[in-house]
Design a protein around this motif. Structure first.
Motif, mmCIF file in Angstrom:
data_model
loop_
_atom_site.group_PDB
_atom_site.id
_atom_site.type_symbol
_atom_site.label_atom_id
_atom_site.label_comp_id
_atom_site.label_asym_id
_atom_site.label_seq_id
_atom_site.Cartn_x
_atom_site.Cartn_y
_atom_site.Cartn_z
ATOM 1 N N GLY A 96 23.696 -21.338 -56.022
ATOM 2 C CA GLY A 96 24.218 -21.353 -54.656
ATOM 3 C C GLY A 96 23.655 -20.215 -53.837
ATOM 4 O O GLY A 96 23.325 -20.374 -52.664
ATOM 5 N N ARG A 97 23.519 -19.063 -54.450
ATOM 6 C CA ARG A 97 22.965 -17.903 -53.750
ATOM 7 C C ARG A 97 21.496 -18.132 -53.382
ATOM 8 O O ARG A 97 21.064 -17.786 -52.285
ATOM 9 C CB ARG A 97 23.101 -16.651 -54.602
ATOM 10 C CG ARG A 97 24.538 -16.220 -54.770
ATOM 11 C CD ARG A 97 24.654 -15.028 -55.650
ATOM 12 N NE ARG A 97 26.056 -14.662 -55.789
ATOM 13 C CZ ARG A 97 26.474 -13.553 -56.339
ATOM 14 N NH1 ARG A 97 25.601 -12.677 -56.812
ATOM 15 N NH2 ARG A 97 27.753 -13.300 -56.426
ATOM 16 N N VAL A 98 20.751 -18.713 -54.300
ATOM 17 C CA VAL A 98 19.332 -18.988 -54.044
ATOM 18 C C VAL A 98 19.192 -19.983 -52.894
ATOM 19 O O VAL A 98 18.353 -19.804 -52.002
ATOM 20 C CB VAL A 98 18.637 -19.518 -55.317
ATOM 21 C CG1 VAL A 98 17.246 -20.049 -55.018
ATOM 22 C CG2 VAL A 98 18.571 -18.414 -56.369
ATOM 23 N N VAL A 99 20.014 -21.025 -52.887
ATOM 24 C CA VAL A 99 19.960 -22.019 -51.817
ATOM 25 C C VAL A 99 20.270 -21.370 -50.466
ATOM 26 O O VAL A 99 19.572 -21.617 -49.470
ATOM 27 C CB VAL A 99 20.930 -23.196 -52.108
ATOM 28 C CG1 VAL A 99 21.097 -24.091 -50.892
ATOM 29 C CG2 VAL A 99 20.435 -24.008 -53.292
ATOM 30 N N VAL A 100 21.296 -20.536 -50.418
ATOM 31 C CA VAL A 100 21.657 -19.863 -49.162
ATOM 32 C C VAL A 100 20.503 -18.981 -48.677
ATOM 33 O O VAL A 100 20.134 -19.023 -47.500
ATOM 34 C CB VAL A 100 22.950 -19.029 -49.332
ATOM 35 C CG1 VAL A 100 23.150 -18.076 -48.163
ATOM 36 C CG2 VAL A 100 24.149 -19.948 -49.463
ATOM 37 N N VAL A 101 19.911 -18.211 -49.561
ATOM 38 C CA VAL A 101 18.803 -17.332 -49.180
ATOM 39 C C VAL A 101 17.625 -18.156 -48.664
ATOM 40 O O VAL A 101 17.010 -17.814 -47.642
ATOM 41 C CB VAL A 101 18.383 -16.431 -50.361
ATOM 42 C CG1 VAL A 101 17.060 -15.739 -50.089
ATOM 43 C CG2 VAL A 101 19.467 -15.410 -50.655
ATOM 44 N N LEU A 102 17.303 -19.251 -49.333
ATOM 45 C CA LEU A 102 16.174 -20.089 -48.895
ATOM 46 C C LEU A 102 16.451 -20.733 -47.535
ATOM 47 O O LEU A 102 15.558 -20.787 -46.684
ATOM 48 C CB LEU A 102 15.860 -21.153 -49.944
ATOM 49 C CG LEU A 102 15.252 -20.642 -51.253
ATOM 50 C CD1 LEU A 102 15.103 -21.780 -52.260
ATOM 51 C CD2 LEU A 102 13.919 -19.968 -50.998
ATOM 52 N N LEU A 103 17.662 -21.222 -47.327
ATOM 53 C CA LEU A 103 18.001 -21.840 -46.043
ATOM 54 C C LEU A 103 17.969 -20.824 -44.899
ATOM 55 O O LEU A 103 17.438 -21.102 -43.817
ATOM 56 C CB LEU A 103 19.368 -22.519 -46.114
ATOM 57 C CG LEU A 103 19.439 -23.803 -46.933
ATOM 58 C CD1 LEU A 103 20.889 -24.268 -47.075
ATOM 59 C CD2 LEU A 103 18.577 -24.889 -46.323
ATOM 60 N N ILE A 104 18.521 -19.660 -45.131
ATOM 61 C CA ILE A 104 18.504 -18.612 -44.103
ATOM 62 C C ILE A 104 17.068 -18.175 -43.835
ATOM 63 O O ILE A 104 16.668 -17.996 -42.669
ATOM 64 C CB ILE A 104 19.377 -17.408 -44.528
ATOM 65 C CG1 ILE A 104 20.855 -17.816 -44.632
ATOM 66 C CG2 ILE A 104 19.191 -16.234 -43.582
ATOM 67 C CD1 ILE A 104 21.519 -18.172 -43.338
ATOM 68 N N ALA A 105 16.279 -18.020 -44.873
ATOM 69 C CA ALA A 105 14.886 -17.612 -44.690
ATOM 70 C C ALA A 105 14.117 -18.653 -43.877
ATOM 71 O O ALA A 105 13.345 -18.308 -42.975
ATOM 72 C CB ALA A 105 14.213 -17.390 -46.047
ATOM 73 N N TYR A 106 14.326 -19.926 -44.168
ATOM 74 C CA TYR A 106 13.641 -20.970 -43.397
ATOM 75 C C TYR A 106 14.109 -20.962 -41.943
ATOM 76 O O TYR A 106 13.300 -21.116 -41.029
ATOM 77 C CB TYR A 106 13.847 -22.356 -44.006
ATOM 78 C CG TYR A 106 13.166 -23.412 -43.166
ATOM 79 C CD1 TYR A 106 11.782 -23.540 -43.195
ATOM 80 C CD2 TYR A 106 13.893 -24.216 -42.299
ATOM 81 C CE1 TYR A 106 11.138 -24.471 -42.395
ATOM 82 C CE2 TYR A 106 13.256 -25.148 -41.496
ATOM 83 C CZ TYR A 106 11.874 -25.277 -41.556
ATOM 84 O OH TYR A 106 11.253 -26.187 -40.751
ATOM 85 N N GLY A 107 15.407 -20.801 -41.726
ATOM 86 C CA GLY A 107 15.930 -20.760 -40.363
ATOM 87 C C GLY A 107 15.325 -19.627 -39.558
ATOM 88 O O GLY A 107 14.920 -19.808 -38.398
ATOM 89 N N ILE A 108 15.210 -18.457 -40.160
ATOM 90 C CA ILE A 108 14.612 -17.308 -39.474
ATOM 91 C C ILE A 108 13.124 -17.556 -39.231
ATOM 92 O O ILE A 108 12.604 -17.277 -38.148
ATOM 93 C CB ILE A 108 14.869 -16.016 -40.269
ATOM 94 C CG1 ILE A 108 16.364 -15.682 -40.236
ATOM 95 C CG2 ILE A 108 14.042 -14.856 -39.719
ATOM 96 C CD1 ILE A 108 16.772 -14.549 -41.146
#
Length: 135
Positions: A96-108
């Motif tokens: 879950g943490r990895v998914v959140v980091v990847l989604l936030i990174a893509y959004g930025i």
């Protein structure tokens, strides 16, 4: 389909207004989605949304490829990183943490590299074209 687009447009408009009140929830993406959905289902609601003084110019600038102001990009980045920090603290599974980091990174990445930065009004050079998808 028009009824589904209308219902979703109303939902995203509500989320946009909620985002205007809550500091952790962004409002502009919801208004952009709502304007698109209204353009496919209810032109009068699209016109109403575009006539709102705080919403209309943002949607028009994005639609015309001018982008969003740098200050908005900075605020979105700070809020996204803050939300990521809170989410990482509250999510126990590593997946879950990895998914959140990847989604936030893509959004930025998307905000800074794919959406043009709106030039200040006094700048006559025009917007920076950073590859905003057409259509």
């Amino acid at each position: 389909m028009k009824l589904a687009f209308l219902g979703l447009g109303l939902l995203f408009t509500g989320l946009g207004f909620l985002g205007a009140l809550l500091p952790i929830l962004p409002s502009t993406p919801f208004f952009l989605i709502a304007a698109y959905l209204f353009s496919r289902s209810h032109p009068r609601l699209e016109a109403w949304l575009l006539s709102l003084p705080q919403v209309g110019p943002l949607v028009q600038n994005y639609r015309e490829g001018r982008g969003i102001p740098k200050s908005t990009k900075i605020l979105a980045t700070v809020l996204a990183l803050g939300a990521a920090g809170i989410s990482l603290y509250g999510l126990p599974p590593i997946a879950g943490r990895v998914v959140v980091v990847l989604l936030i990174a893509y959004g930025i990445y998307f905000i800074w590299k794919r959406v043009p930065t709106l030039s200040p009004v006094g700048n006559q050079e025009g917007p920076k074209d950073q590859g905003l998808p057409k259509g």
